[in-house]
Design an enzyme around this catalytic site. Structure first.
Site, mmCIF file in Angstrom:
data_model
loop_
_atom_site.group_PDB
_atom_site.id
_atom_site.type_symbol
_atom_site.label_atom_id
_atom_site.label_comp_id
_atom_site.label_asym_id
_atom_site.label_seq_id
_atom_site.Cartn_x
_atom_site.Cartn_y
_atom_site.Cartn_z
ATOM 1 N N TYR A 164 0.749 -1.330 0.038
ATOM 2 C CA TYR A 164 0.024 0.046 -0.567
ATOM 3 C C TYR A 164 0.842 0.662 0.459
ATOM 4 O O TYR A 164 0.847 2.237 -0.757
ATOM 5 C CB TYR A 164 -1.013 0.055 1.434
ATOM 6 C CG TYR A 164 -2.051 0.849 1.367
ATOM 7 C CD1 TYR A 164 -3.027 1.087 0.041
ATOM 8 C CD2 TYR A 164 -1.207 2.169 2.178
ATOM 9 C CE1 TYR A 164 -4.019 2.240 0.696
ATOM 10 C CE2 TYR A 164 -2.520 3.295 2.506
ATOM 11 C CZ TYR A 164 -3.433 3.168 2.245
ATOM 12 O OH TYR A 164 -4.666 4.644 1.701
ATOM 13 N N LYS A 168 1.032 4.362 -2.893
ATOM 14 C CA LYS A 168 0.774 5.477 -2.626
ATOM 15 C C LYS A 168 1.693 6.491 -3.014
ATOM 16 O O LYS A 168 2.005 7.787 -3.617
ATOM 17 C CB LYS A 168 0.083 5.804 -1.538
ATOM 18 C CG LYS A 168 -1.298 5.720 -1.025
ATOM 19 C CD LYS A 168 -2.444 5.817 -1.818
ATOM 20 C CE LYS A 168 -3.827 5.503 -1.360
ATOM 21 N NZ LYS A 168 -5.123 5.466 -2.613
HETATM 22 P P1 NAP Z 1 -12.622 2.252 2.146
HETATM 23 O O1 NAP Z 1 -13.531 2.297 3.175
HETATM 24 O O2 NAP Z 1 -12.356 0.677 2.019
HETATM 25 O O3 NAP Z 1 -13.641 2.494 0.321
HETATM 26 C C1 NAP Z 1 -12.962 2.397 -0.428
HETATM 27 C C2 NAP Z 1 -13.578 2.198 -1.465
HETATM 28 O O4 NAP Z 1 -12.549 1.787 -3.198
HETATM 29 C C3 NAP Z 1 -14.779 1.268 -1.782
HETATM 30 O O5 NAP Z 1 -15.999 2.083 -2.630
HETATM 31 C C4 NAP Z 1 -14.400 -0.070 -3.039
HETATM 32 O O6 NAP Z 1 -15.896 -0.501 -3.436
HETATM 33 C C5 NAP Z 1 -13.981 0.876 -3.990
HETATM 34 N N1 NAP Z 1 -13.043 0.115 -5.074
HETATM 35 C C6 NAP Z 1 -11.903 -0.343 -3.703
HETATM 36 N N2 NAP Z 1 -11.241 -1.395 -5.001
HETATM 37 C C7 NAP Z 1 -12.156 -0.788 -6.724
HETATM 38 C C8 NAP Z 1 -12.272 -0.879 -7.632
HETATM 39 N N3 NAP Z 1 -11.751 -1.806 -8.087
HETATM 40 N N4 NAP Z 1 -13.259 -0.130 -8.767
HETATM 41 C C9 NAP Z 1 -13.992 0.395 -7.499
HETATM 42 N N5 NAP Z 1 -14.136 0.800 -6.540
HETATM 43 C C10 NAP Z 1 -12.938 0.285 -5.825
HETATM 44 O O7 NAP Z 1 -11.893 3.555 2.043
HETATM 45 P P2 NAP Z 1 -11.669 4.676 2.565
HETATM 46 O O8 NAP Z 1 -10.607 4.556 3.964
HETATM 47 O O9 NAP Z 1 -12.585 5.533 2.400
HETATM 48 O O10 NAP Z 1 -10.553 4.637 1.514
HETATM 49 C C11 NAP Z 1 -11.038 5.907 0.257
HETATM 50 C C12 NAP Z 1 -9.474 7.136 -0.017
HETATM 51 O O11 NAP Z 1 -8.881 7.346 0.969
HETATM 52 C C13 NAP Z 1 -8.501 4.857 -0.914
HETATM 53 O O12 NAP Z 1 -7.674 5.741 -1.521
HETATM 54 C C14 NAP Z 1 -7.284 5.566 0.801
HETATM 55 O O13 NAP Z 1 -6.200 4.409 -0.084
HETATM 56 C C15 NAP Z 1 -7.411 6.433 0.573
HETATM 57 N N6 NAP Z 1 -6.715 6.586 2.786
HETATM 58 C C16 NAP Z 1 -7.635 6.124 3.675
HETATM 59 C C17 NAP Z 1 -7.597 6.492 4.680
HETATM 60 C C18 NAP Z 1 -7.647 6.040 5.817
HETATM 61 O O14 NAP Z 1 -7.310 5.706 6.754
HETATM 62 N N7 NAP Z 1 -9.004 5.924 6.115
HETATM 63 C C19 NAP Z 1 -5.804 7.230 5.112
HETATM 64 C C20 NAP Z 1 -4.996 7.217 4.038
HETATM 65 C C21 NAP Z 1 -6.066 7.740 2.857
HETATM 66 P P3 NAP Z 1 -16.084 -1.618 -2.432
HETATM 67 O O15 NAP Z 1 -17.091 -1.235 -1.514
HETATM 68 O O16 NAP Z 1 -16.752 -2.558 -3.325
HETATM 69 O O17 NAP Z 1 -14.810 -2.458 -1.983
#
Ligand code: NAP
Length: 247
Positions: A164, A168
């Site tokens: 991961y 990024k």
């Molecule tokens: P999350 O709740 O797991 O949501 C991830 C989303 O991405 C879900 O809607 C998932 O769909 C979708 N997804 C995954 N693979 C996909 C694909 N091949 N095609 C289309 N959609 C896909 O995670 P989140 O925390 O909201 O993450 C959102 C962004 O923030 C990501 O880029 C993550 O790396 C970044 N981020 C998060 C954090 C954190 O602490 N949460 C920190 C830094 C960065 P499904 O529901 O179908 O699986």
């Protein structure tokens, strides 16, 4: 009408980004790979008065991306904002040690977090160029930044996994290169850092909320004409404020 496509918008930070952009009057195109989850998210957004539309898009499937482009082209004709938000972590492959990480895990994570962003961006660029001044936001992370990861005095020094974080870091480079290619156009390309937010991505262990995590993406999606391009911007770890992060 201002249109914004958010990938992975059926839940978490993506959903909140759609909600906040809709509250600012944008027409939000809720990207989701699962039609039931995407439609449910749209219905929920509509109860708050959002102009929301479901767009089926799996960022690791070029056919699905092409169909999404065709639909947006037919129904909206252009795209003002693209938020490349969808991502996966791949879990703790090899117990988080680089030496025992499998190539299969690396490929799976890069397929979504890096190649997916390039595929979606290239496919959407003709629509983005038709908008007056489009914004592209790639959702990155503070774990992308070698500046923090390689500092023994920083809390992120404890991270050891490569799938991961490396995806990024690659996304940051992708962001910078698109920003350079589009430097002399009104299009701005930036990377957002949501901070550590409680979502399904991390078993809801983050200390920030998804609502807060969406704020950097919304900020970068709504930058004025004199705003920056080619930056990593968002939550500053330990400082509890927003700003530009070191790559
Ligand atoms: P999350 O709740 O797991 O949501 C991830 C989303 O991405 C879900 O809607 C998932 O769909 C979708 N997804 C995954 N693979 C996909 C694909 N091949 N095609 C289309 N959609 C896909 O995670 P989140 O925390 O909201 O993450 C959102 C962004 O923030 C990501 O880029 C993550 O790396 C970044 N981020 C998060 C954090 C954190 O602490 N949460 C920190 C830094 C960065 P499904 O529901 O179908 O699986």
């Amino acid at each position: 009408m201002t249109t914004a496509l958010i990938t992975g918008a059926n839940k978490g930070i993506g959903y909140e980004t759609a909600r906040q952009l809709a509250a600012r009057g944008m027409t939000v195109l809720v990207g989701a790979r699962d039609a039931d989850l995407g439609r449910a998210a749209v219905e929920k957004l509509k109860t708050e008065g959002a102009d929301a539309h479901f767009i089926q898009i799996d960022v690791s499937d070029e056919e699905s991306i092409a169909q999404a482009v065709a639909r947006i082209d037919a129904e909206f004709g252009s795209l003002d904002v693209l938020i490349n938000n969808a991502a996966i972590t791949g879990g703790l492959d090899g117990n988080g040690k680089p030496s025992s990480t499998t190539l299969a895990a690396m490929r799976e994570v890069f397929e979504t977090n890096v190649f997916g962003v390039v595929a979606v961006t290239n496919a959407m660029l003709p629509l983005l160029r038709r908008a007056e001044a489009a914004r592209i936001v790639n959702v990155s992370s503070e774990v992308s930044a070698l500046t923090y990861i390689m500092d023994p005095d920083h809390a992120l020094w404890q991270l050891t996994g490569i799938t991961y974080p490396a995806s990024k870091s690659a996304l940051n480079m992708v962001t910078g290169m698109y920003a350079k290619e589009l430097w002399d156009t009104p299009i701005k390309v930036n990377a957002a850092n949501p901070g550590y937010c409680a979502t399904d991505l991390n078993g809801n262990s983050g200390f920030r909320t998804a609502e807060q995590g969406a704020e950097p993406s919304v900020h970068l999606a709504t930058l004025p004409a004199d705003g920056p391009t080619g930056q990593l911007w968002g939550y500053l770890w330990g400082e509890d404020e927003y700003g530009q992060l070191a790559w």
